[in-house]
Design a protein around this motif. Structure first.
Motif, mmCIF file in Angstrom:
data_model
loop_
_atom_site.group_PDB
_atom_site.id
_atom_site.type_symbol
_atom_site.label_atom_id
_atom_site.label_comp_id
_atom_site.label_asym_id
_atom_site.label_seq_id
_atom_site.Cartn_x
_atom_site.Cartn_y
_atom_site.Cartn_z
ATOM 1 N N GLU A 77 12.556 -2.254 -5.504
ATOM 2 C CA GLU A 77 12.384 -2.471 -6.939
ATOM 3 C C GLU A 77 13.022 -1.358 -7.755
ATOM 4 O O GLU A 77 13.399 -1.558 -8.915
ATOM 5 C CB GLU A 77 10.891 -2.576 -7.273
ATOM 6 C CG GLU A 77 10.235 -3.841 -6.752
ATOM 7 C CD GLU A 77 8.788 -3.939 -7.174
ATOM 8 O OE1 GLU A 77 8.285 -2.982 -7.811
ATOM 9 O OE2 GLU A 77 8.153 -4.977 -6.887
ATOM 10 N N GLU A 78 13.156 -0.185 -7.147
ATOM 11 C CA GLU A 78 13.751 0.955 -7.854
ATOM 12 C C GLU A 78 15.238 1.103 -7.569
ATOM 13 O O GLU A 78 15.862 2.055 -8.056
ATOM 14 C CB GLU A 78 13.033 2.250 -7.448
ATOM 15 C CG GLU A 78 11.553 2.286 -7.783
ATOM 16 C CD GLU A 78 10.697 1.650 -6.702
ATOM 17 O OE1 GLU A 78 11.191 1.512 -5.563
ATOM 18 O OE2 GLU A 78 9.555 1.277 -6.996
ATOM 19 N N GLY A 79 15.807 0.200 -6.795
ATOM 20 C CA GLY A 79 17.213 0.308 -6.416
ATOM 21 C C GLY A 79 17.359 0.525 -4.922
ATOM 22 O O GLY A 79 16.395 0.412 -4.157
ATOM 23 N N ILE A 80 18.551 0.838 -4.480
ATOM 24 C CA ILE A 80 18.822 1.005 -3.056
ATOM 25 C C ILE A 80 18.205 2.308 -2.560
ATOM 26 O O ILE A 80 18.353 3.365 -3.179
ATOM 27 C CB ILE A 80 20.341 0.972 -2.791
ATOM 28 C CG1 ILE A 80 20.878 -0.440 -3.047
ATOM 29 C CG2 ILE A 80 20.665 1.410 -1.364
ATOM 30 C CD1 ILE A 80 22.377 -0.559 -2.966
ATOM 31 N N ARG A 81 17.512 2.217 -1.411
ATOM 32 C CA ARG A 81 16.897 3.376 -0.783
ATOM 33 C C ARG A 81 17.301 3.419 0.690
ATOM 34 O O ARG A 81 17.660 2.406 1.287
ATOM 35 C CB ARG A 81 15.365 3.305 -0.878
ATOM 36 C CG ARG A 81 14.790 3.314 -2.275
ATOM 37 C CD ARG A 81 14.888 4.678 -2.937
ATOM 38 N NE ARG A 81 14.238 5.719 -2.163
ATOM 39 C CZ ARG A 81 12.930 6.028 -2.256
ATOM 40 N NH1 ARG A 81 12.159 5.358 -3.110
ATOM 41 N NH2 ARG A 81 12.429 7.005 -1.544
ATOM 42 N N GLY A 82 17.185 4.611 1.279
ATOM 43 C CA GLY A 82 17.466 4.776 2.693
ATOM 44 C C GLY A 82 16.189 5.030 3.473
ATOM 45 O O GLY A 82 15.260 5.696 2.977
ATOM 46 N N PHE A 83 16.120 4.512 4.714
ATOM 47 C CA PHE A 83 14.926 4.626 5.541
ATOM 48 C C PHE A 83 15.323 4.995 6.973
ATOM 49 O O PHE A 83 16.368 4.554 7.469
ATOM 50 C CB PHE A 83 14.152 3.298 5.569
ATOM 51 C CG PHE A 83 13.696 2.828 4.216
ATOM 52 C CD1 PHE A 83 12.428 3.160 3.748
ATOM 53 C CD2 PHE A 83 14.536 2.069 3.418
ATOM 54 C CE1 PHE A 83 12.011 2.738 2.494
ATOM 55 C CE2 PHE A 83 14.114 1.640 2.161
ATOM 56 C CZ PHE A 83 12.864 1.976 1.697
ATOM 57 N N ALA B 284 8.882 7.609 5.982
ATOM 58 C CA ALA B 284 10.131 7.150 6.607
ATOM 59 C C ALA B 284 11.268 7.045 5.605
ATOM 60 O O ALA B 284 12.440 7.001 5.988
ATOM 61 C CB ALA B 284 9.917 5.802 7.288
ATOM 62 N N ALA B 285 10.949 6.975 4.325
ATOM 63 C CA ALA B 285 12.001 6.885 3.305
ATOM 64 C C ALA B 285 12.675 8.242 3.135
ATOM 65 O O ALA B 285 12.023 9.286 3.178
ATOM 66 C CB ALA B 285 11.410 6.423 1.982
ATOM 67 N N GLY C 234 0.847 -1.183 0.000
ATOM 68 C CA GLY C 234 0.000 0.000 0.000
ATOM 69 C C GLY C 234 0.886 1.238 0.000
ATOM 70 O O GLY C 234 1.774 1.377 -0.836
ATOM 71 N N THR C 235 0.650 2.123 0.963
ATOM 72 C CA THR C 235 1.500 3.307 1.071
ATOM 73 C C THR C 235 2.669 3.080 2.020
ATOM 74 O O THR C 235 3.531 3.963 2.165
ATOM 75 C CB THR C 235 0.675 4.506 1.576
ATOM 76 O OG1 THR C 235 0.114 4.193 2.859
ATOM 77 C CG2 THR C 235 -0.441 4.848 0.593
ATOM 78 N N ASP C 236 2.718 1.921 2.664
ATOM 79 C CA ASP C 236 3.787 1.615 3.622
ATOM 80 C C ASP C 236 4.964 0.923 2.944
ATOM 81 O O ASP C 236 4.878 0.441 1.808
ATOM 82 C CB ASP C 236 3.269 0.699 4.739
ATOM 83 C CG ASP C 236 2.277 1.395 5.662
ATOM 84 O OD1 ASP C 236 2.204 2.635 5.609
ATOM 85 O OD2 ASP C 236 1.593 0.689 6.415
ATOM 86 N N TRP C 237 6.074 0.890 3.698
ATOM 87 C CA TRP C 237 7.222 0.070 3.334
ATOM 88 C C TRP C 237 7.373 -1.032 4.380
ATOM 89 O O TRP C 237 7.154 -0.795 5.569
ATOM 90 C CB TRP C 237 8.510 0.908 3.324
ATOM 91 C CG TRP C 237 8.623 1.897 2.209
ATOM 92 C CD1 TRP C 237 8.322 3.227 2.243
ATOM 93 C CD2 TRP C 237 9.112 1.637 0.896
ATOM 94 N NE1 TRP C 237 8.580 3.822 1.034
ATOM 95 C CE2 TRP C 237 9.074 2.862 0.182
ATOM 96 C CE3 TRP C 237 9.585 0.496 0.242
ATOM 97 C CZ2 TRP C 237 9.481 2.974 -1.138
ATOM 98 C CZ3 TRP C 237 9.994 0.607 -1.082
ATOM 99 C CH2 TRP C 237 9.935 1.824 -1.765
ATOM 100 N N ASP D 39 12.636 -7.596 10.933
ATOM 101 C CA ASP D 39 11.735 -8.704 10.648
ATOM 102 C C ASP D 39 10.336 -8.138 10.426
ATOM 103 O O ASP D 39 9.579 -7.923 11.370
ATOM 104 C CB ASP D 39 11.736 -9.691 11.822
ATOM 105 C CG ASP D 39 10.884 -10.928 11.539
ATOM 106 O OD1 ASP D 39 10.424 -11.080 10.397
ATOM 107 O OD2 ASP D 39 10.681 -11.729 12.476
ATOM 108 N N GLY D 40 10.017 -7.884 9.175
ATOM 109 C CA GLY D 40 8.714 -7.322 8.865
ATOM 110 C C GLY D 40 8.507 -5.939 9.450
ATOM 111 O O GLY D 40 7.406 -5.609 9.911
ATOM 112 N N VAL D 41 9.547 -5.119 9.425
ATOM 113 C CA VAL D 41 9.450 -3.764 9.966
ATOM 114 C C VAL D 41 8.593 -2.908 9.027
ATOM 115 O O VAL D 41 8.947 -2.690 7.876
ATOM 116 C CB VAL D 41 10.851 -3.139 10.136
ATOM 117 C CG1 VAL D 41 10.734 -1.652 10.475
ATOM 118 C CG2 VAL D 41 11.625 -3.871 11.218
ATOM 119 N N ARG D 42 7.472 -2.441 9.549
ATOM 120 C CA ARG D 42 6.539 -1.653 8.742
ATOM 121 C C ARG D 42 6.764 -0.168 9.024
ATOM 122 O O ARG D 42 6.745 0.266 10.176
ATOM 123 C CB ARG D 42 5.095 -2.038 9.035
ATOM 124 C CG ARG D 42 4.059 -1.273 8.199
ATOM 125 C CD ARG D 42 2.661 -1.812 8.450
ATOM 126 N NE ARG D 42 2.528 -3.160 7.908
ATOM 127 C CZ ARG D 42 2.182 -3.451 6.670
ATOM 128 N NH1 ARG D 42 1.915 -2.464 5.807
ATOM 129 N NH2 ARG D 42 2.074 -4.694 6.269
#
Length: 387
Positions: free
Chosen positions: A182-188, A227-228, A154-157, A219-222
């Motif tokens: 899917e778009e490459g490496i991202r930071g959160f 947050a990105a 959805g709108t979450d990561w 482990d399944g951190v929502r």
């Protein structure tokens, strides 16, 4: 001749740079040095948040950044602070580097205005600690091969993966975590207490013991969409932060080398054998001369790269040159200083063995000697040997 600055490198500093050098040196020697051997022996910093608040009040966290409570100093001033911190212990410089050059720089360069306002003032003041989750158990020198994944729901990561050798990880209020998408490496940004995030302290270290090193498990951190880090896309984003931290190591290694040299010089002048100080013997003087050359060349290298950085002319390869050269110099000086101290050199009464084993970690993290050698090889030949 001044044995503590033989080539008068610090004479090229301006008044503000000298004032920052002196303030950090005085604070470190008064507030940190009396405790660091005990922290090293215990294998931890007992109250890292108290240490962080003191360093925050001193103004060293993110001091090279502009705004948001940061001091906005030049690069040389930041380098001088790192030099004085690592002259006490690599773990303390590492704490400051991870906070300012990695976590805060990631937020400052790649974060949204809301993220900057939420975290940077508190981190600059030492009221919140950050960590930088890039390295993994099977992904060190090749961070692009990381296995940590972030998928959209959805709108979450949702993040899953493991990070290893994370300074401040178990005590951090926020973790900057890098993951494949899917778009490459991202930071959160992952705040402490987020469900699914756990951090365990790495025990059994024989190096960098006055520092908290951790494993981060996701482990399944929502996380919400916000947050990105919006501007952090691709592997160049975390590598940019690493270059900032490596710059601090260039100066820090010079500080560790200087401390080892000064300890050995003092010991050689006071230790008497065969009726005279061991400093009077030719073999000892040869060791002292070798250390003197390494220490002063390291200082010159650090200052030159700092000036290039302040002029906007420093390339990441310049920083690789400095890290490779100065860490190697510090390793040589620490080993030689240990030999000058004889049996006493293996004890915590003197700093040399502590610096000596710390340099093993410093030589490995933020790019191994091999990686920096290949970086320099690519810079001067035009051929990459990485792949």
């Amino acid at each position: 001749m001044n044995p503590h600055d033989f080539l008068e490198v610090d004479r090229d500093l301006d008044d503000e740079e000298r004032a920052i050098r002196d303030a950090v040196r005085d604070y470190c020697r008064a507030e940190l040095l009396p405790h660091v051997a005990g922290w090293f022996e215990a294998g931890t910093i007992p109250d890292p948040h108290a240490v962080a608040k003191g360093l925050g009040a001193l103004g060293v966290f993110g001091m090279h950044l502009e705004g948001y409570g940061c001091a906005g100093t030049n690069a040389v001033s930041y380098g001088l602070a790192c030099r004085e911190l690592e002259a006490v212990d690599s773990g303390l410089r590492s704490l400051v580097s991870v906070q300012g050059s990695l976590a805060m720089t990631a937020i400052h360069r790649f974060g949204s205005e809301e993220q900057k306002l939420e975290w940077l003032p508190r981190m600059a003041a030492g009221e919140a600690l950050g960590c930088f989750g890039l390295t993994e158990p099977d992904s060190g020198s090749d961070p692009g091969s990381m296995r940590t994944r972030a998928r959209r729901d959805g709108t979450d990561w949702v993040l899953d993966g493991t990070k290893m050798w994370i300074t401040n990880g178990a005590v951090a209020d926020v973790a900057v975590v890098w993951a494949q998408t899917e778009e490459g490496i991202r930071g959160f940004l992952v705040p402490r207490g987020t469900p699914g995030l756990s951090a365990g302290v790495v025990h059994g270290k024989l190096s960098l013991r006055a520092s908290i090193t951790s494993e981060l498990v996701l482990d399944g951190v929502r996380l919400p969409h916000e947050a990105a880090l919006p501007l952090a896309e691709g592997i160049k984003a975390p590598l940019t932060c690493l270059s900032e931290a490596r710059f601090g190591i260039v100066w820090g290694a010079a500080g560790a080398a200087r401390d080892c040299f000064e300890a050995a010089l003092d010991y050689a002048q006071t230790r008497t054998q065969f009726g005279r100080p061991i400093a009077a013997f030719q073999l000892t003087q040869g060791k002292i001369a070798d250390m003197l050359v390494d220490v002063n060349q390291a200082s010159l290298t650090a200052l030159r790269i700092g000036r290039l950085k302040d002029e906007g002319r420093a390339h990441p390869s310049h920083v690789s040159f400095g890290k490779l050269a100065n860490v190697r110099a510090a390793q040589r000086v620490a080993a030689t200083a240990r030999s000058v101290h004889g049996a006493s050199g293996i004890t915590l009464e003197y700093p040399v063995m502590r610096h000596m084993v710390n340099m093993e970690s410093v030589a490995t993290y933020e790019g191994t000697a091999e990686i920096h050698a290949l970086t320099l090889g690519r810079a001067v030949t035009g051929h990459s040997a990485f792949r």
